[in-house]
Scaffold this motif. Structure first.
Motif, PDB file in Angstrom:
ATOM      1  N   THR A 150       0.853  -1.190   0.000  1.00 28.89           N
ATOM      2  CA  THR A 150       0.000   0.000   0.000  1.00 28.89           C
ATOM      3  C   THR A 150       0.885   1.235   0.000  1.00 28.89           C
TER       4      THR A 150
ATOM      5  N   TYR B  93       0.890   5.617  -1.489  1.00 34.39           N
ATOM      6  CA  TYR B  93       0.070   6.686  -2.052  1.00 34.39           C
ATOM      7  C   TYR B  93       0.908   7.956  -2.092  1.00 34.39           C
TER       8      TYR B  93
ATOM      9  N   GLU C 279      -2.238   7.948 -11.192  1.00 32.29           N
ATOM     10  CA  GLU C 279      -2.547   7.166  -9.998  1.00 32.29           C
ATOM     11  C   GLU C 279      -2.032   7.855  -8.744  1.00 32.29           C
TER      12      GLU C 279
ATOM     13  N   THR D 287      -2.639   3.068  -4.321  1.00 30.27           N
ATOM     14  CA  THR D 287      -2.818   1.663  -4.672  1.00 30.27           C
ATOM     15  C   THR D 287      -2.577   0.814  -3.433  1.00 30.27           C
TER      16      THR D 287
ATOM     17  N   ALA E  30      -6.130  -3.913  -8.100  1.00 29.86           N
ATOM     18  CA  ALA E  30      -6.324  -3.004  -9.234  1.00 29.86           C
ATOM     19  C   ALA E  30      -7.614  -2.204  -9.115  1.00 29.86           C
TER      20      ALA E  30
ATOM     21  N   HIS F 163      -7.389   1.134  -7.070  1.00 30.81           N
ATOM     22  CA  HIS F 163      -6.493   2.227  -7.447  1.00 30.81           C
ATOM     23  C   HIS F 163      -7.289   3.518  -7.634  1.00 30.81           C
TER      24      HIS F 163
END
Length: 278
Positions: free
Chosen positions: A81, A83, A115, A118, A122, A125
């Motif tokens: 994970t 971001y 993006e 995630t 998928a 996302h």
């Protein structure tokens, strides 16, 4: 017998000449008014992003955002994970994508979004507009120093910045990158992955345009103290000063030289800047 009055050829030519002169005078005025309106919109957007960031820092004891979150402390690998800063900032702009989306930017439409979150699944996302990037020389890459000068550790909090009102925190961007650096103002730092993926192709800043988004040579910067101000891109680099610029580059290593920024580095960037910034 009455004769119908009509314009003579000379009179028609005079009228046409007057109209042409008026058009030549007024069209540049209209163009300038349109450009001024675009600059106002761009600056307003930057101000709202700046305000959202100040609210974020207020919630986290003046902690600066990082380019990425979710890495292990030593940045040894991508976690399951992770971001970027836009995901963190999204709740503070009331999840209004329009605030991270500059209407003056040619890469504002949804097919250019990138993006931001995630978790390895998928379907989970998250993609958000990428019309702003963080100043990575100031805030750094992630939780620690990852891979040399390209991924600096950065500063941790606002009180570590000597001149918050004179230091850039966020940058209007035309790239897919989450961060931009002062060297990106020049062609010496040209990168093919400034381009934004679109299916099997990509879209890139065209011609002599760089990744920092300018409107009529003016850039709407977000400053560390929470204000937004337009300023020409090259005016943010003091080529006559060995230690001072608006990017806070004195806190970071110049990735081209693997050493702290020097006066010559600033001069090189200014000398080889993308044409639209000159």
């Amino acid at each position: 017998m009455n004769r119908r009055k009509a314009f003579t050829l000379i009179e028609l030519l005079v009228v046409i000449a007057i109209i042409a002169i008026l058009a030549a005078i007024l069209f540049p005025v209209f163009a300038q008014a349109k450009l001024a309106a675009k600059k106002t919109v761009a600056l307003s957007n930057a101000k709202q992003v700046a305000t959202a960031n100040m609210i974020y820092m207020g919630d986290y004891d003046d902690a600066l955002v990082k380019e990425f979150f979710g890495f292990p402390a030593d940045c040894s690998s991508w976690g399951s994970t992770y971001y970027n800063w836009r995901h963190v900032m999204n709740p503070y702009v009331a999840k209004s994508n329009g605030l991270l989306q500059d209407p003056t930017n040619p890469f504002r439409d949804k097919n250019y979004w990138t993006e931001s979150f995630t978790d390895g699944v998928a379907a989970d996302h998250e993609v958000l507009p990428s019309n702003f990037a963080v100043n990575n020389d100031l805030v750094g890459f992630a939780n620690g120093h990852c891979a040399g000068p390209w991924t600096p550790e950065g500063l941790g909090s606002l009180d570590q910045i000597d001149e918050p009102a004179g230091t850039i925190l966020m940058v209007p961007s035309r790239a897919q990158w989450n961060d931009l650096k002062p060297s990106f103002l020049s062609t010496i730092e040209a990168k093919p992955d400034w381009c934004i993926p679109q299916g099997s192709g990509s879209a890139c800043p065209s011609g002599n345009n760089g990744p920092v988004h300018a409107v009529g040579k003016q850039v709407s910067w977000v400053w560390a103290d929470g204000h937004a101000k337009s300023k020409p891109a090259l005016a943010t680099l003091d080529a006559a000063n060995a230690t001072r610029d608006d990017w806070g580059s004195k806190y970071a290593i110049n990735p081209r030289t693997n050493a702290y920024w020097t006066q010559k580095d600033r001069q090189d960037v200014v000398a080889s800047a993308w044409g639209e910034y000159k």
